[in-house]
Scaffold this active site. Structure first.
Site, PDB file in Angstrom:
ATOM      1  CB  THR A 134      -0.947   0.007   1.230  1.00 58.58           C
ATOM      2  OG1 THR A 134      -1.755   1.180   1.198  1.00 58.58           O
ATOM      3  CG2 THR A 134      -0.184  -0.033   2.539  1.00 58.58           C
ATOM      4  CG  ASN A 135      -0.146   4.633   0.928  1.00 51.94           C
ATOM      5  OD1 ASN A 135      -0.687   5.621   0.464  1.00 51.94           O
ATOM      6  ND2 ASN A 135      -0.746   3.843   1.810  1.00 51.94           N
ATOM      7  CG  ASP A 161      -7.463   0.519  -4.218  1.00 52.03           C
ATOM      8  OD1 ASP A 161      -7.008  -0.575  -3.841  1.00 52.03           O
ATOM      9  OD2 ASP A 161      -6.871   1.600  -4.031  1.00 52.03           O
ATOM     10  NE  ARG A 168       6.067   7.054  -0.995  1.00 43.57           N
ATOM     11  CZ  ARG A 168       6.550   6.367  -2.024  1.00 43.57           C
ATOM     12  NH1 ARG A 168       5.892   5.288  -2.465  1.00 43.57           N
ATOM     13  NH2 ARG A 168       7.681   6.722  -2.618  1.00 43.57           N
ATOM     14  CG  ASP A 179      -4.804  -3.241   4.627  1.00 47.53           C
ATOM     15  OD1 ASP A 179      -4.009  -2.782   3.807  1.00 47.53           O
ATOM     16  OD2 ASP A 179      -5.589  -2.526   5.296  1.00 47.53           O
TER      17      ASP A 179
END
Length: 196
Positions: free
Chosen positions: A15-16, A39, A134, A62
């Protein structure tokens, strides 16, 4: 009616890690290319398939169960089928890569059925500190609860990396690296696949 051979590319990562930004850069270089984002397949609370985390008053978004992967796989297969049954377009500049689909998401390689649909796979890695920094700049719906990143997001990310670390067909990349260089490399790979 015979169409063009579909080319499906996987862009995954923690993620990110820069997946969406990189995907957008790649798409801008490939006229007619389409994207599907994992997503878009998140289940909406209070869907019973979501795993609650009582101590955080939150759900686990997640893990793979938080996504409608059947719908995602079905959409990719429908796109591939349409490519094979559509008359190839003329070689105009705006549709040159209409047979290319980039599939982007954080748990792309957790299902064998999905993995087998991909012609080339990439995975972006970032450190705990970079990922956390982030993520703090992002707005989620529902928003992260305090402790969610440390207790759920990062451990799930690490577990997924361990599951795929021995997959020799995945190219691992540094998510803090130069995105322009990564983009050029992947675009070159895609163009080579399109010529096969």
């Amino acid at each position: 009616m015979t169409g063009r051979t579909p080319v499906v590319i996987g862009i995954s990562g923690i993620t990110n890690s820069g997946k969406t930004s990189l995907t957008n850069k790649i798409r801008a270089q490939l006229p007619g290319c389409l994207t599907i984002c994992q997503d878009s397949y998140f289940l909406e609370p209070p869907d019973p398939r979501l795993t609650p985390i009582p101590e955080l008053d939150h759900y686990n978004f997640d893990e793979l169960n938080a996504l409608d992967m059947d719908a995602m796989i079905s959409d990719i297969q429908a796109w591939k089928d349409a490519q094979c049954n559509t008359t190839p377009p003329g070689s105009t500049s705006h549709d040159l890569y209409s047979n290319v689909l980039i599939v982007e998401g954080f748990r792309m390689y957790a299902l064998r059925e999905l993995e087998q649909m991909l012609d080339k796979k990439y995975f972006l890695r970032v450190s705990f500190d970079v990922c956390q920094a982030r993520r703090r700049t992002r707005n989620y719906t529902p928003p992260d609860k305090p402790g969610y990143f440390e207790k759920i997001v990062w451990p799930e990310s690490i577990n997924h990396q361990r599951e795929i670390q021995d997959h020799t067909d995945i190219e691992f990349m540094d998510g803090t690296g130069n995105q322009e260089e990564m983009c050029l490399k992947i675009v070159s790979d895609i163009k080579r696949l399109c010529l096969q």
